[in-house]
Design a protein around this motif. Structure first.
Motif, PDB file in Angstrom:
ATOM      1  N   ASN A  17      16.830  16.884  88.840  1.00  0.00           N
ATOM      2  CA  ASN A  17      15.409  16.554  88.989  1.00  0.00           C
ATOM      3  C   ASN A  17      14.495  17.641  88.429  1.00  0.00           C
ATOM      4  N   SER A  18      14.973  18.894  88.402  1.00  0.00           N
ATOM      5  CA  SER A  18      14.146  19.986  87.864  1.00  0.00           C
ATOM      6  C   SER A  18      14.335  20.168  86.361  1.00  0.00           C
ATOM      7  N   GLY A  19      15.099  19.286  85.739  1.00  0.00           N
ATOM      8  CA  GLY A  19      15.225  19.305  84.280  1.00  0.00           C
ATOM      9  C   GLY A  19      16.266  20.257  83.736  1.00  0.00           C
ATOM     10  N   GLN A  20      17.161  20.763  84.594  1.00  0.00           N
ATOM     11  CA  GLN A  20      18.135  21.744  84.117  1.00  0.00           C
ATOM     12  C   GLN A  20      19.209  21.136  83.208  1.00  0.00           C
ATOM     13  N   GLY A  21      19.328  19.808  83.209  1.00  0.00           N
ATOM     14  CA  GLY A  21      20.300  19.158  82.343  1.00  0.00           C
ATOM     15  C   GLY A  21      19.723  18.653  81.035  1.00  0.00           C
ATOM     16  N   ASP A  22      18.407  18.804  80.843  1.00  0.00           N
ATOM     17  CA  ASP A  22      17.755  18.210  79.675  1.00  0.00           C
ATOM     18  C   ASP A  22      18.273  18.793  78.352  1.00  0.00           C
ATOM     19  N   TYR A  23      18.409  20.102  78.301  1.00  0.00           N
ATOM     20  CA  TYR A  23      18.845  20.729  77.038  1.00  0.00           C
ATOM     21  C   TYR A  23      20.243  20.252  76.659  1.00  0.00           C
ATOM     22  N   SER A  24      21.146  20.217  77.624  1.00  0.00           N
ATOM     23  CA  SER A  24      22.508  19.768  77.346  1.00  0.00           C
ATOM     24  C   SER A  24      22.528  18.328  76.867  1.00  0.00           C
ATOM     25  N   LEU A  25      21.698  17.495  77.488  1.00  0.00           N
ATOM     26  CA  LEU A  25      21.642  16.089  77.073  1.00  0.00           C
ATOM     27  C   LEU A  25      21.168  15.977  75.629  1.00  0.00           C
ATOM     28  N   ASN A  26      20.175  16.776  75.270  1.00  0.00           N
ATOM     29  CA  ASN A  26      19.616  16.698  73.919  1.00  0.00           C
ATOM     30  C   ASN A  26      20.610  17.128  72.851  1.00  0.00           C
ATOM     31  N   ILE A  27      21.409  18.157  73.135  1.00  0.00           N
ATOM     32  CA  ILE A  27      22.303  18.662  72.091  1.00  0.00           C
ATOM     33  C   ILE A  27      23.639  17.925  72.055  1.00  0.00           C
ATOM     34  N   THR A  28      24.008  17.238  73.139  1.00  0.00           N
ATOM     35  CA  THR A  28      25.310  16.555  73.151  1.00  0.00           C
ATOM     36  C   THR A  28      25.399  15.506  72.058  1.00  0.00           C
ATOM     37  N   GLY A  29      24.355  14.722  71.915  1.00  0.00           N
ATOM     38  CA  GLY A  29      24.360  13.704  70.858  1.00  0.00           C
ATOM     39  C   GLY A  29      24.453  14.329  69.482  1.00  0.00           C
ATOM     40  N   LEU A  30      23.721  15.423  69.258  1.00  0.00           N
ATOM     41  CA  LEU A  30      23.781  16.116  67.973  1.00  0.00           C
ATOM     42  C   LEU A  30      25.193  16.629  67.689  1.00  0.00           C
ATOM     43  N   LEU A  31      25.824  17.174  68.727  1.00  0.00           N
ATOM     44  CA  LEU A  31      27.166  17.728  68.548  1.00  0.00           C
ATOM     45  C   LEU A  31      28.200  16.636  68.298  1.00  0.00           C
ATOM     46  N   LEU A  32      28.093  15.520  69.022  1.00  0.00           N
ATOM     47  CA  LEU A  32      29.022  14.418  68.778  1.00  0.00           C
ATOM     48  C   LEU A  32      28.861  13.883  67.355  1.00  0.00           C
ATOM     49  N   ASP A  33      27.624  13.777  66.897  1.00  0.00           N
ATOM     50  CA  ASP A  33      27.392  13.327  65.517  1.00  0.00           C
ATOM     51  C   ASP A  33      28.019  14.299  64.522  1.00  0.00           C
ATOM     52  N   PHE A  34      27.855  15.598  64.782  1.00  0.00           N
ATOM     53  CA  PHE A  34      28.416  16.593  63.865  1.00  0.00           C
ATOM     54  C   PHE A  34      29.930  16.480  63.808  1.00  0.00           C
ATOM     55  N   PHE A  35      30.582  16.400  64.964  1.00  0.00           N
ATOM     56  CA  PHE A  35      32.043  16.369  64.952  1.00  0.00           C
ATOM     57  C   PHE A  35      32.590  15.056  64.408  1.00  0.00           C
ATOM     58  N   GLN A  36      31.878  13.950  64.601  1.00  0.00           N
ATOM     59  CA  GLN A  36      32.317  12.697  63.975  1.00  0.00           C
ATOM     60  C   GLN A  36      32.278  12.831  62.449  1.00  0.00           C
ATOM     61  N   TYR A  37      31.245  13.512  61.971  1.00  0.00           N
ATOM     62  CA  TYR A  37      31.147  13.739  60.530  1.00  0.00           C
ATOM     63  C   TYR A  37      32.204  14.750  60.078  1.00  0.00           C
ATOM     64  N   TYR A  38      32.353  15.827  60.823  1.00  0.00           N
ATOM     65  CA  TYR A  38      33.280  16.900  60.453  1.00  0.00           C
ATOM     66  C   TYR A  38      34.711  16.387  60.399  1.00  0.00           C
ATOM     67  N   TYR A  39      35.111  15.613  61.413  1.00  0.00           N
ATOM     68  CA  TYR A  39      36.473  15.083  61.472  1.00  0.00           C
ATOM     69  C   TYR A  39      36.642  13.778  60.686  1.00  0.00           C
ATOM     70  N   ASN A  40      35.504  13.215  60.242  1.00  0.00           N
ATOM     71  CA  ASN A  40      35.524  11.907  59.577  1.00  0.00           C
ATOM     72  C   ASN A  40      36.243  10.866  60.438  1.00  0.00           C
ATOM     73  N   THR A  41      36.034  10.971  61.750  1.00  0.00           N
ATOM     74  CA  THR A  41      36.675  10.081  62.713  1.00  0.00           C
ATOM     75  C   THR A  41      35.689   9.802  63.840  1.00  0.00           C
ATOM     76  N   SER A  42      35.530   8.545  64.188  1.00  0.00           N
ATOM     77  CA  SER A  42      34.605   8.188  65.263  1.00  0.00           C
ATOM     78  C   SER A  42      35.053   8.786  66.589  1.00  0.00           C
ATOM     79  N   TYR A  43      34.074   9.047  67.451  1.00  0.00           N
ATOM     80  CA  TYR A  43      34.396   9.503  68.799  1.00  0.00           C
ATOM     81  C   TYR A  43      35.316   8.476  69.442  1.00  0.00           C
ATOM     82  N   PRO A  44      36.457   8.892  69.985  1.00  0.00           N
ATOM     83  CA  PRO A  44      37.488   7.922  70.391  1.00  0.00           C
ATOM     84  C   PRO A  44      37.161   7.105  71.642  1.00  0.00           C
ATOM     85  N   LEU A  45      36.116   7.488  72.408  1.00  0.00           N
ATOM     86  CA  LEU A  45      35.851   6.844  73.692  1.00  0.00           C
ATOM     87  C   LEU A  45      34.477   6.176  73.696  1.00  0.00           C
TER      88      LEU A  45
END
Length: 924
Positions: free
Chosen positions: A301-329
């Protein structure tokens, strides 16, 4: 090649041509090559003499008596290759309230379908600390056949505690190729042990909350339910969690009612399940992947998870591109736990973290806290492919798993935060620490034979800095040699070839080798020299002749190595280099010595290991050292930033190894008054702090305090400016920290200290303060609702110079109501890092080391037990005590500390006068 020799091995060796049995007594056959003909000639000759005949008879009687009986399957720690699990049905019901016995328990039942691969009368399945509900026949399990197969009757069952098995003896053998179903009912305890299926506790609004959560890696899934608990025993898991209304259940796969979808085929150590009343935030649905951050309600509720939420999508996109493989789940849940032993764990689809590595509050957390969050999340998400989708066959290859994730975590973090130059931080966080650890004779190779790692303790011992940091460094080196596109091309082929399967490290080399390469040897030949032998080389370049040599680098050149290297400590060394700022490309040093005439120069400086692309140190002739020092003084920007850090770190390490003079190392810091970059400064501070620690009990320490030549340069680095200023006794610094802290004490609700400076200010204000400052810090720690703030205060409380306060604080670590078990090692290490706390912490560690929850490797490694002669025998005694207690994972770390202490004592004796003279001249 040497191999472990039993009496049976030795006798077999004597009947084969040119086979050596090299293991030392008592079961060595010696190191002589013996043919069968020679052996029998010796026997005939021996019979001529009666006395010799008696010896021969005695030998054979002894040998026969000494041959141990063949071990039963349940006496071995590794599962036999007889059964292959296909899928599990597991139902668990954790109780989040105490029972009448004051325990938190869970109950459950589990079934596993397995195929018989080889005929056997035994079913071995891992089980640890589970109590079973016996069948009407008095057995721990029930066995049925599947698809019309008739199951043999169970003859007997029992728990083999030492090797952690439930053993089922059958009346007849299982049939090869047939599938069977093993069913069990059981009960376990949700302890606070931080392993297996355990509990975490916290208070919110004055109410105690209990979380049932997991940490399975490496060998604790067997504490939650009986399972084939080895990484190669992949299967599909059908999970059901029973929980009371108002709580939420999470597992690797999305949930429908109380049942979860079947998992992908996966290893047991990647399983996770949680029951809690946590809240969450979620990102907008992206490519059918649900992203959520879970934590305590107030934290969310105090927003301590906001930063992690914002970067998780960016990181998943990067690794899908890096591995040339879709996120398996289909989902990515990340959970911040109040009690967690590791920094984070890559459970597939349900990653768990310490609160400090997932939660971030911009009002309280520092830039360093933010960096930790993005790097750790990147590390864990990298595992979703490398480690989870494709998994090592056995734990001896865990270095590849963790080393790779450590390496690419900096690539992902750089993608998420492109303005931070975060790739450069890998030099400070990974490469330099790895070089330090691997330069001691007590180091070990990255990779070892599969048979060398068997017990849970042996497996746990592999999770060390060599595995993570050196593993990352040599993989980064391989990528630099090949170029990142070529490296990734081989990586993608590897993931595609072995998806949902298990591999050994040479499988990756094979896929990379298949890419067209221009190398002096195969990938396997090159990398074996870096992975199958400990250590690394120091490359020495003589610019007067162009001669280049390599030699094993040891901080203490007098170290006696316990075992020779198969490669005689010679590496294939890739050398990227420059001359007077011009990039000269790459050169391979393939032998102990070579000549490269392009490096011969009389008036231009040469710099090798450009971009610190290789895992080695570099030394030069004295003229080139002076040219480099001159270049740093006149225009340091001509040398790349991370190579400026390399010059400093290499020089100090080379001086400790008595390869160059200490004054050359100290001279690398003289240009720093012009340096504005963090990485070179931090490299210098670490090395200067080491000098300070080594010399604190000598008269030279006062000279270092007087000589504050380095302080003026910290205008560009406020954190280090205050830290080093206070450390060296700058009066203005001490007054400033006290003033800021006292203002906070006057108005606790209004803390105006900048988040980046809090750790330093808290520490030095408490160190020069009294009881009031310490008590205030303790109160604010206990009231802290943000993990990053609590961590800074935990560290600062150990900075007190009052022995009674420190002793009281150390005693708090024995009470989980005062200090969480996960934080004990952190506090102990920080207490042991100060001059005042060193002896107290060391004595406390020795007196309380068997309580069972200290992370001794971290504590001992962080303890600055440096150059005191009286400490050495105490360390040796401590080492013997923990070895006899079976704490193998700590023995290696203590061995390193013993070696380091001996080297430090010698170094101080040999260098203190030289350092004192240099400091005096610089102060003049």
């Amino acid at each position: 090649m040497a191999f472990s020799a039993s009496p049976q091995n030795c006798l077999q060796a004597m009947t084969q041509v040119n086979i050596r049995c090299c293991t030392p007594a008592p079961w060595s056959c010696g190191d002589e090559v013996m043919s069968p003909t020679d052996m029998w000639k010796g026997c005939i000759i021996a019979t001529v003499a009666a006395v010799t005949a008696a010896i021969i008879i005695a030998f054979f009687i002894f040998s026969k008596a000494a041959v141990p009986p063949e071990m039963k399957p349940w006496e071995k720690y590794r599962l036999p290759a007889t059964l292959s699990p296909q899928y599990y049905n597991v139902t668990l019901w954790p109780r989040l309230e105490m029972d009448t016995n004051g325990l938190y328990i869970f109950t459950g039942h589990s079934g596993v379908a397995f195929v018989c691969m080889n005929k056997t009368r035994w079913i071995l399945i891992h089980s640890n600390k589970l109590n079973y509900i016996l069948t009407p026949d008095g057995h721990h399990a029930m066995l049925t056949g599947m698809a019309g197969t008739k199951a043999p009757a169970i003859k007997k069952t029992w728990l083999q505690v030492e090797t952690q098995y439930l053993v089922v003896e059958l009346s007849e053998k299982l049939q090869v190729g047939k599938t069977y179903w093993l069913f069990t009912e059981f009960q376990g305890e949700l302890t606070d042990s931080l392993g297996g299926f355990y509990r975490s506790e916290y208070y919110e609004d004055g109410v105690k909350r209990v979380v049932a959560t997991t940490q399975m890696q490496p060998t604790d899934a067997r504490k939650a339910f009986p399972c084939f608990d080895e990484p190669a025993m992949k299967a599909v898991f059908h999970m059901t969690l029973i929980h009371v209304p108002g709580t939420k259940a999470l597992a690797n796969i999305p949930c429908h009612d109380t049942k979860f979808e079947p998992t992908k085929k996966m290893s047991t150590y990647l399983l996770a399940f949680i029951v809690s009343d946590f809240d969450f935030i979620r990102a907008p649905q992206r490519e059918k992947v649900l992203i959520r951050i879970w934590a305590r309600r107030k934290a969310i509720n105090s927003g301590q998870g906001d930063y992690s939420l914002n970067i998780t999508g960016l990181l998943l996109d990067f690794f899908q591109y890096y591995y040339n493989t879709s996120y398996p789940l289909h989902k990515s849940d990340q959970v911040a736990l109040p009690d967690f032993s590791a920094g984070a764990m890559e459970n597939w689809g349900l990653v768990t973290y310490r609160e400090t590595t997932l939660l971030y509050d911009p009002e309280v957390s520092s830039n360093e806290d933010k960096e930790d969050v993005v790097i750790v999340i990147s590390h864990e998400l990298a595992h979703m492919w490398f480690g989870n989708l494709v998994t090592m066959k056995w734990w001896n290859d865990v270095w590849l798993n963790e080393g790779f994730a450590t390496y690419v975590s900096y690539l992902g973090a750089s993608e998420a935060e492109p303005t931070w130059s975060i790739k450069d931080l890998m030099v400070l966080d990974v490469i330099q620490p790895a070089l330090l650890v691997d330069s001691q004779g007590s180091s070990h190779p990255l990779s070892c034979l599969e048979d060398a790692i068997n017990t849970p303790k042996e497996i746990s011992a592999l999770f060390n800095s060599i595995t993570y940091k050196k593993g990352a460094a040599v993989l980064r080196m391989l990528s630099e040699v090949l170029s990142e596109p070529v490296f990734v091309k081989g990586l993608i082929a590897y993931l595609n070839q072995f998806a949902y399967g298990n591999t050994v490290y040479t499988d990756l080399w094979g896929q990379i080798q298949a890419v067209k390469l221009n190398l002096p040897a195969t990938i396997n030949e090159i990398m074996n020299r870096w992975t199958l032998q400990m250590g690394f080389p120091v490359v020495t370049i003589d610019t007067q002749t162009g001669r280049i040599t390599q030699k094993l680098f040891l901080l203490d050149p007098d170290t006696q190595l316990g075992r020779p290297s198969s490669y005689e400590y010679e590496w294939f060394v890739p050398i990227k280099w420059m001359k007077n700022g011009t990039n000269m490309g790459q050169y391979w040093l393939l032998n102990e010595t070579d000549t490269h005439l392009s490096m011969k120069t009389n008036n231009k400086w040469v710099l090798a290991n450009l971009n610190i692309s290789g895992f080695y140190r570099v030394n030069y002739d004295s003229q080139n050292w002076q040219r480099l020092l001159s270049q740093l003084t006149t225009d340091h920007t001509a040398i790349p930033i991370i190579n400026r850090a390399q010059i400093i770190d290499d020089a100090f390490s080379l001086s400790r190894a008595k390869i160059i003079s200490t004054t050359v190392a100290l001279s690398t810091t003289k240009y720093l008054s012009k340096e504005t970059e963090y990485v070179p400064w931090e490299s210098a501070v670490r090395n200067l702090n080491h000098f300070s620690d080594m010399l604190e009990q000598t008269e030279v320490y006062d000279a270092m305090q007087v000589n504050k030549f380095q302080i003026k340069a910290y205008l560009y680095n406020q954190i280090n400016a205050i830290s080093l200023g206070c450390k060296t006794g700058v009066e203005g610094c001490m007054n400033l920290t006290s003033m800021w802290y006292n203002k906070w004490m006057e108005n606790p609700s209004k803390n105006l200290i900048h988040p980046n400076l809090k750790a330093t200010v808290y520490c030095y204000a408490i160190s020069i303060g009294g009881d009031a400052e310490w008590e205030f810090g303790w109160k604010m720690y206990k009231n802290a609702t943000i993990a990053a703030e609590a961590k800074k205060l935990m560290s600062a409380l150990s900075c007190t110079r009052k022995p009674l306060l420190l002793q009281r604080y150390l005693k708090y670590t024995l009470d989980p109501n005062m200090i969480r078990k996960q934080d004990v090692a952190f506090i102990m290490a920080h207490a042991a890092s100060s001059v005042v706390g060193r002896t107290q912490a060391w004595n406390f560690i020795r007196a309380n080391c068997y309580d069972g929850f200290y992370s001794f490797g971290y504590i001992i490694c962080s303890t600055k037990i440096n150059a005191s002669p009286r400490i050495h025998p105490q360390l040796q005694q401590f080492r013997d005590e923990i070895a006899s207690a079976g704490l193998e994972s700590t023995v290696w770390t203590v061995d390193q500390q013993i070696e380091r202490t001996k080297a430090n004592m010698k170094w101080v004796a040999e260098n203190k006068e030289q350092i004192k003279k240099w400091l005096t001249e610089e102060s003049a």
